[in-house]
Design an enzyme around this catalytic site. Structure first.
Site, short mmCIF file in Angstrom:
data_model
loop_
_atom_site.label_atom_id
_atom_site.label_comp_id
_atom_site.label_asym_id
_atom_site.label_seq_id
_atom_site.Cartn_x
_atom_site.Cartn_y
_atom_site.Cartn_z
N CYS A 182 0.82 -1.22 0.00
CA CYS A 182 0.00 0.00 0.00
C CYS A 182 0.85 1.27 0.00
CB CYS A 182 -1.01 -0.03 1.15
SG CYS A 182 -2.30 1.23 0.96
N HIS B 107 -4.05 -4.77 0.15
CA HIS B 107 -3.58 -5.25 1.45
C HIS B 107 -3.71 -6.78 1.51
CE1 HIS B 107 -3.14 -1.45 3.68
NE2 HIS B 107 -4.03 -1.01 2.81
N GLU C 78 -2.76 -8.68 3.80
CA GLU C 78 -3.11 -9.07 5.19
C GLU C 78 -4.59 -8.92 5.48
OE1 GLU C 78 -1.76 -6.27 4.28
OE2 GLU C 78 -2.31 -4.62 5.62
#
Lengths: 257, 216
Positions: free
Chosen positions: B84, B194, B196
């Site tokens: 990001c 992202h 995650e």
């Protein structure tokens, strides 16, 4: 193909327990927010919203711990709201693992909080929650006003103008709840949803009143919402997230399957 | 092969999500740190990012994370994953905050999506670009292993990367404009999304990163 419309199960949590609608059948999920969040993550929910309705200070500490546990086990975005009053409250929740923080009453008392927190943490993590209620004008034209205290206290603030102002101050998203519909299972209040989604450039989450899957569809096709939030239809096991997504996809809505 | 991962912490927000996702994906040890010795000793490095670019760049430089990153990338040649704002910081310049000079490790500009933004059919698109969008895998890469072309990942950003060298683009995104969703060069992989927060696809990408030898 483009951005998928999001389905967001919402957990209303008090003192570390989900209090609004839990799955009575499956005893393992009886009100534990971490277990319920993990279940929605596994079902393919696009995000999870955690609304803390705890009043006490001790309860707040429990909330931080619960948010930490959810964040460690859930690999989709997590929004935390309820009782957020200061930049420090926001920092605490972000450090606990929230990806976004939802500000409601505090934004009304202190709109600068939205600007300060957006500058500090980035607009992407600042959600402004708007609780709107219909108050017809003398000529009968619908107007929507912001209410606080669970829909009991009027503020005199026009909901659409307020949404615009919050976006200008740096909010990254609006969580719009219709106080007329919340808990009714009659569907979203589409008038205010459409008015606000048209008024702002930032994404809008529609909330309040979902009783079936067609309501989710209408929130997007008629209300123009970017995401739809629901609690009881999922908690009670009436519908799963995959069922909701399949229903929406069949009606031409782009979802993440 | 053990995998000790250093997640570079320059103080801009919570990195627990990145760390816990890496652990979940099978990392032996994850250190969230800006300590030079720890980063130098790690097997691989993650360069995350959240927040506004001006403040991010100021903290990256103040803490010397620019040098640590360059050492890991160029001198030590370790696998590096930028995420990001971490990806945006690699570029030459960003339009955010009135214009910010970035690390210039990859030539290119970070641009605002625009307001109003519309798609090819004239429909209005909201900014920030927030949610799950499809990533077109424009070239093969070990980090795409086990992930279908067109899989959706979670994005949240108002500025997007436009790399000069189009050969570096590993993943593409369409959102009113052509935006770079992933860049790859040698031992560096960078994502605008992202991983995650991208559920099973994101965890798969992190798992691929943990098993990656840094070769394209």
């Amino acid at each position: 193909m483009g951005l998928a419309k999001r389905i967001i199960p919402c957990l209303d949590v008090e003192n570390g327990r989900v209090v609004k609608g839990v799955n009575f059948v499956d005893i393992r999920d009886a009100g534990d927010p971490v277990e319920i969040a993990i279940r929605y993550n596994e079902q393919g929910a696009d995000e999870i919203t955690f609304l803390d309705i705890t009043a006490s200070h001790e309860g707040r500490e429990t909330t931080v711990h619960t948010v930490e546990q959810i964040a460690e086990n859930v690999f989709i975005p997590l929004t935390v709201g309820g009782g957020i009053r200061t930049v420090e409250d926001i920092r605490t929740m972000l450090n606990a693992g929230a990806d976004k923080v939802s500000i409601n009453t505090a934004a009304i008392h202190n709109p600068e909080l939205v600007r300060q927190s957006a500058e500090r943490f980035g607009s992407q993590c600042i959600v402004v929650a708007i609780d709107a209620k219909r108050v017809d004008d003398v000529d009968g034209a619908p107007r929507y006003e912001i209410f606080t205290h669970g829909g009991r206290k009027p503020t005199g603030i026009d909901a659409v103008a307020w949404a615009r102002k919050m976006a200008e101050l740096g909010a990254g998203e609006v969580l719009l709840t219709s106080m007329d519909r919340d808990g009714t299972r009659d569907g979203f209040e589409l008038g205010v949803t459409r008015a606000i989604t048209d008024a702002v450039e930032i994404p809008v989450i529609a909330s309040g009143g979902v009783g079936n899957l067609q309501h989710l569809v209408e929130g997007i096709t008629l209300g123009g919402a970017d995401a739809v939030l629901a609690a009881s239809i999922f908690h009670f096991g009436e519908y799963t997230v995959p069922e909701a997504k399949a229903y929406m996809a069949e009606r031409g809505i782009e979802v993440r399957l | 092969m053990t995998s000790v991962v250093a997640v570079i912490d320059y103080g801009m927000g919570n990195l627990h999500s990145v760390a816990s996702a890496l652990e979940h994906a099978g990392a032996d040890k994850v250190l969230v740190t800006h300590d030079a010795a720890q980063i130098r000793a790690a097997d691989r490095v993650v360069f995350p990012g959240v927040g506004a670019m001006r403040d991010c760049m100021a903290e990256i430089r103040r803490l010397g994370c620019d040098q640590l990153l360059a050492d890991a990338l160029v001198e030590q040649h370790k696998p590096v994953l930028a995420i990001c704002v971490g990806m945006q910081a690699l570029m030459t310049h960003s339009q955010e905050n009135g214009g910010v000079d970035c690390l210039n490790l990859i030539p290119g500009e970070v641009r605002f999506f625009g307001n109003p933004l519309t798609d090819g059919d004239g429909n209005r698109l909201k900014v920030p670009h927030m949610g799950w969008n499809q990533v077109r895998q424009v070239r093969d890469h070990p980090l795409w292993h086990g992930i279908d072309d067109g899989t959706r990942f979670y994005f949240v950003h108002s500025y997007y990367v436009d790399a000069q060298d189009r050969d570096l683009v590993a993943g593409a995104l369409d959102y009113g404009v052509r935006a770079d969703a992933a860049l790859a060069r040698d031992n560096l992989f960078a994502t605008q999304f992202h991983p995650e927060k991208s559920h099973t696809a994101g965890l798969q990408l992190l798992k691929n990163f943990l098993g990656w030898n840094g070769q394209c």
